[in-house]
Every structure is written in C-alpha cells, then in structure tokens.
Design a protein around this motif. Structure first.
Motif, mmCIF file in Angstrom:
data_model
loop_
_atom_site.group_PDB
_atom_site.id
_atom_site.type_symbol
_atom_site.label_atom_id
_atom_site.label_comp_id
_atom_site.label_asym_id
_atom_site.label_seq_id
_atom_site.Cartn_x
_atom_site.Cartn_y
_atom_site.Cartn_z
ATOM 1 N N UNK A 70 0.786 -1.225 0.000
ATOM 2 C CA UNK A 70 0.000 0.000 0.000
ATOM 3 C C UNK A 70 0.813 1.268 0.000
ATOM 4 N N UNK A 71 2.109 1.154 -0.201
ATOM 5 C CA UNK A 71 2.990 2.330 -0.202
ATOM 6 C C UNK A 71 3.416 2.616 -1.638
ATOM 7 N N UNK A 72 2.966 3.728 -2.161
ATOM 8 C CA UNK A 72 3.220 4.071 -3.554
ATOM 9 C C UNK A 72 4.722 4.172 -3.857
ATOM 10 N N UNK A 73 5.483 4.611 -2.887
ATOM 11 C CA UNK A 73 6.930 4.768 -3.095
ATOM 12 C C UNK A 73 7.578 3.448 -3.494
ATOM 13 N N UNK A 74 7.085 2.349 -2.955
ATOM 14 C CA UNK A 74 7.698 1.045 -3.204
ATOM 15 C C UNK A 74 7.027 0.272 -4.338
ATOM 16 N N UNK A 75 6.073 0.887 -5.022
ATOM 17 C CA UNK A 75 5.309 0.159 -6.040
ATOM 18 C C UNK A 75 6.188 -0.363 -7.173
ATOM 19 N N UNK A 76 7.279 0.338 -7.482
ATOM 20 C CA UNK A 76 8.177 -0.108 -8.533
ATOM 21 C C UNK A 76 9.521 -0.586 -7.964
ATOM 22 N N UNK A 77 9.549 -0.851 -6.654
ATOM 23 C CA UNK A 77 10.796 -1.224 -5.993
ATOM 24 C C UNK A 77 10.751 -2.574 -5.295
ATOM 25 N N UNK A 78 9.575 -2.975 -4.848
ATOM 26 C CA UNK A 78 9.444 -4.234 -4.118
ATOM 27 C C UNK A 78 8.299 -5.042 -4.707
ATOM 28 N N UNK A 79 8.605 -6.240 -5.141
ATOM 29 C CA UNK A 79 7.568 -7.178 -5.553
ATOM 30 C C UNK A 79 8.155 -8.582 -5.516
ATOM 31 N N UNK A 80 7.381 -9.552 -5.827
ATOM 32 C CA UNK A 80 7.834 -10.937 -5.769
ATOM 33 C C UNK A 80 6.676 -11.849 -5.468
ATOM 34 N N UNK A 81 6.980 -13.095 -5.101
ATOM 35 C CA UNK A 81 5.941 -14.048 -4.716
ATOM 36 C C UNK A 81 5.387 -13.637 -3.354
ATOM 37 N N UNK A 82 4.076 -13.455 -3.266
ATOM 38 C CA UNK A 82 3.448 -13.007 -2.022
ATOM 39 C C UNK A 82 2.887 -14.219 -1.276
ATOM 40 N N UNK A 83 3.333 -14.401 -0.032
ATOM 41 C CA UNK A 83 2.853 -15.516 0.786
ATOM 42 C C UNK A 83 1.460 -15.217 1.336
ATOM 43 N N UNK A 84 0.865 -16.221 1.976
ATOM 44 C CA UNK A 84 -0.459 -16.054 2.573
ATOM 45 C C UNK A 84 -0.434 -14.946 3.624
ATOM 46 N N UNK A 85 0.696 -14.855 4.323
ATOM 47 C CA UNK A 85 0.828 -13.831 5.362
ATOM 48 C C UNK A 85 1.100 -12.446 4.783
ATOM 49 N N UNK A 86 1.386 -12.371 3.466
ATOM 50 C CA UNK A 86 1.616 -11.082 2.832
ATOM 51 C C UNK A 86 3.072 -10.695 2.673
ATOM 52 N N UNK A 87 3.987 -11.621 2.961
ATOM 53 C CA UNK A 87 5.410 -11.332 2.784
ATOM 54 C C UNK A 87 5.780 -11.405 1.306
ATOM 55 N N UNK A 88 6.722 -10.559 0.900
ATOM 56 C CA UNK A 88 7.226 -10.597 -0.466
ATOM 57 C C UNK A 88 8.473 -11.489 -0.506
#
Length: 452
Positions: A70-88
């Motif tokens: 939910x942080x726009x600053x990281x929208x193009x900086x952090x991504x990956x496989x998202x776990x059930x708990x929401x970890x990247x």
C-alpha cells in the motif's frame, strides 16, 4: 624527458596493467557523466529485485518487506511471490545483494551526510551501484591477467582483455547496465580460476577456504553455476592426480561445507518466509533439458550469441589450440563450456529477456579468455594469420561499438529481432520508420510450456 621515456617504457613493458587501470578510470568517468544526465533509474527491473534485500535489512529492518504494501513509493521497488501472510519472497537469490553491499554502504554514507534521502533508493545509492561494477571489472581483469600471465606474454594478455571488453557485450554490461550480474560474475569467475591454480600449487587450508568461499558466492549469485566446481576437480588431470586428491581429501570435503555456509542465509530466508528450506521462486519458469535450443542460442537473429558477439568464435576455436603450456585447462574448460551451454539452451526463455546479445555467456568469458590467448600464442609466428586475427578483432570491435549504440538508442530491439529486422537496421544510425513491421516478439506463454 627521461621521466617521460621511463613512463613510456613501463607502459610498453606492461600493456595489460596499463589497459586494466586505464579502462577502469575511463569507465568510471563515463558512468559518472552518464549518471548526471540520465533520466531513467538504475535501480529498476531485475536490478531492484537483486538489490531489495539491502534496504530491507539495513534500513527498514524487515526482510518480509511488509512495509511495501500500500505504499506508492515502493510500487516499482518491491515485488515478488506473495505468501499467505503477505510477505514478499524475492524471485532472485541474495548473492547479488552481497556483491552490491560495498556500493550500498557508500551510497548510504553519502546520503546520510548529504541532503539526499537515506531511503536506499535516492541518487547516491544509484551512483555507487553504478560505480561498483567498474571496480569489479578491474578486479576481474586483474585476476584474469594473473591466470593468463602464467602462460602468455603481456601483449597477448592485453589483446585478449581488449577483445573481451571492447569487442563484446561486456562493454554494455559494464557501463550502461553494470548493475546486472554479469560483470560481477566475470570478477568471481576470474578469481575462481586464479584460486584453482593456487590451490593445486599450494594446497593449503587457507587456499581451500578461499576457493570454497568464492565458489559458494558464485552459487549464491547464480545457482545453476554450481557446475563451476567441475573446474578445480578436472584441472590438471594427470597420472598422479588420484594421489593428490587422496592426500587433499579433508580439504576437498571442506568445499561443500563452505558452500552450504555461504548459501545458508538464503535457506533460512526461504524457511522463515515460506516454511520450506528450498523454495523455487521462479514458479512456472523452468528448464527443458530434453529440448535445448543451442542453434537459436548461438545463431538466431532474435539473440544469437555468435551473431551479436562474433569475436567469441576466437575463444571457442582457442579451446582446440591448447598446447603443453595450457594442457591443464583443456578438460575443465571444455566441460564447463559445454555443460553451461546445454543449461543455457535448456532454459524456457533461451533469449534471456530483454538484453543486448546473449548476456549469459559473459559469465564464461574468463575460461574462454584462456582459449583466445592460446589461439593468439599459437598463430603469432604465422604473420598473415596473426594479421587476420588482429583485423578480425578490430572489425568486431567496430561492429560491437556500433551495435551497442543501436541498442542504447532503441534501433536494435531487446528481444524481437528477426532476419528481416536485422537487415533493415544493419549499419543504420537511425531507426527505420517501419521497423515494427519486421519485429516478432516471443510468445512467453507458449515458451513456458516448452513451445519455444
């Protein structure tokens, strides 16, 4: 006048050293200038995924990267496989993050004492992430020179290094796309070859330890390069080699232990975030070992290695020219080169995404450099053949420089080239208006299923 003469004499006697440091300074200047005028980001696409471990660890203290939600600053900086708990869970292993660590530290220091945000992504971080690969390139050339110096003259080494840097896509992946893994792996592979020699000449525990650490880091950067361990195992196979290995068995058994220690942070990272010690983060991407696309890998207009980097045919031919002075390298060089080629060609996306030429082969340049230098050493007494050798290198240097310009300017497409498109742009400084009509993008969905 005497001082100038001494300087010239030193340069003439040490052309490889002069080339290494001269190229390093020149490239640092180019990167510094381009960093000031470039509009696009350095930390983007694959690079930002390799890099994400560092700000997560040292600035945000959260390897799960929950802070990016939910942080726009990281929208193009952090991504990956998202776990059930929401970890990247990051797609790439953390080896490149370790290679970036000195640059990250310098960037963080610069941001902290300056006016830029110390957020891990501001201009100082990007600047130092660009400078780091040049340092690794210089170190890679330095250790490769140490390897080659055992067999060849300084001039042969200088010509070989010049060819690798200016007649191949290593030029682009040093200056324009340095943060990609290939310059870093060029350094690690060169150091690994040097340490292989050191261990066989002086089989001390310290040399075994260093070889294990560097080999482990290579695996952490690029797991499929686990096969690099065939190099020290197959090096200098001779009648007395079995006795050598029996005597050094305790040190050899140390290698898998060290590799496991080096990669253990990645294993604990996966275990913490996914519950599994080994997590395949590439999900649907994989290998098709029953259908390697070696022909396309080497010769296709989409991304043929020898089409866009023709000078490396000298490295391949050179593998046949090993004489008594380089005999120790014949088996490990061929084994590593052929096995790597098979693995490269079996990957679902044998064109390896958007890139200039077949970037994956840069990782093999140190071993191919031995072949290239051996070829020059072999043909040097034959004047006409040596002149043809030098002439071919110069032509390939001009072609590589021009095609690098075409790639940077967008004339040479990053993944959709065809024979017709190549003919359209050949030696053209501007992009033809109708080029798009001749491009053919790869069908990613089909390729993932094996229809490549």
């Amino acid at each position: 006048m005497t001082l100038l003469r001494r300087g010239w004499n030193w340069i003439w006697a040490n052309p490889a050293k002069t080339f290494i440091f001269g190229t390093g300074l020149f490239f640092i200047f180019l990167v510094s200038v381009s960093q000031q005028v470039r509009d696009d980001k350095v930390l983007k696409e694959d690079v930002v995924q390799y890099y994400a471990y560092l700000p997560a660890t040292f600035i945000y203290n959260d390897l799960t990267m929950y802070y990016a939600h939910g942080n726009e600053f990281f929208s193009d900086k952090v991504w990956g496989h998202v776990t059930v708990e929401g970890a990247f869970v990051q797609k790439y292993t953390m080896g490149m993050a370790l290679m970036y660590l000195p640059s990250f530290a310098m960037g963080h220091l610069s941001a902290s004492i300056g006016e830029a945000p110390a957020d891990g992504y501001s201009a100082p971080y990007e600047f130092w992430i660009q400078i780091g690969p040049i340092i690794y390139l210089v170190l890679g050339m330095w250790f490769l020179r140490k390897v080659l110096r055992r067999y060849f003259t300084e001039w042969t080494i200088a010509i070989t290094l010049f060819t690798l840097i200016f007649a191949t896509n290593l030029l682009y992946y040093s200056v324009a796309a340095g943060p990609m893994p290939h310059t870093h792996l060029f350094f690690l592979m060169s150091l690994f070859l040097f340490l292989t020699i050191r261990f066989h000449e002086y089989p001390k525990w310290s040399n075994a330890l260093w070889l294990g650490l560097v080999g482990g880091l290579i695996v952490l950067v690029r797991p499929n390069h686990l096969i690099v361990w065939m190099v020290p195992v197959l090096y200098d196979l001779s009648k007395g080699k079995l006795g050598f290995w029996k005597k050094q068995l305790p040190k050899v058994l140390l290698w898998p232990v060290i590799v496991l220690v080096v990669v253990s942070p990645q294993l604990f990272y996966w275990k913490t975030l996914t519950g599994d010690w080994i997590f395949y983060s590439y999900v649907e991407e994989g290998f098709f070992f029953d259908d390697p696309k070696i022909g396309a890998l080497w010769f296709s207009f989409r991304k043929g290695w020898l089409l866009y980097t023709p000078v490396m045919v000298l490295g391949i031919i050179g593998l046949f020219s090993f004489g008594s002075h380089t005999q120790k390298w014949r088996i490990p060089a061929w084994a590593f080169f052929l096995t790597s080629t098979y693995i490269f060609a079996s990957w679902w996306a044998w064109w390896y995404g958007g890139s200039f030429g077949q970037r994956v082969y840069i990782d093999l340049f140190p071993i191919l450099a031995i072949g290239m230098a051996s070829l020059r050493h072999t043909i040097f007494p034959i004047k006409w053949l040596h002149r043809a050798f030098i002439g071919f290198i110069l032509l390939c240097t001009l072609l590589n420089g021009f095609q690098t310009f075409q790639y940077v300017s967008g004339t040479l497409h990053y993944n959709s080239m065809t024979a017709e498109a190549y003919q359209k742009i050949f030696l053209q400084k501007t992009r033809p208006a109708d080029l798009d009509d001749f491009l053919e993008a790869p069908d990613v969905e089909k390729a993932m299923k094996g229809d490549r």
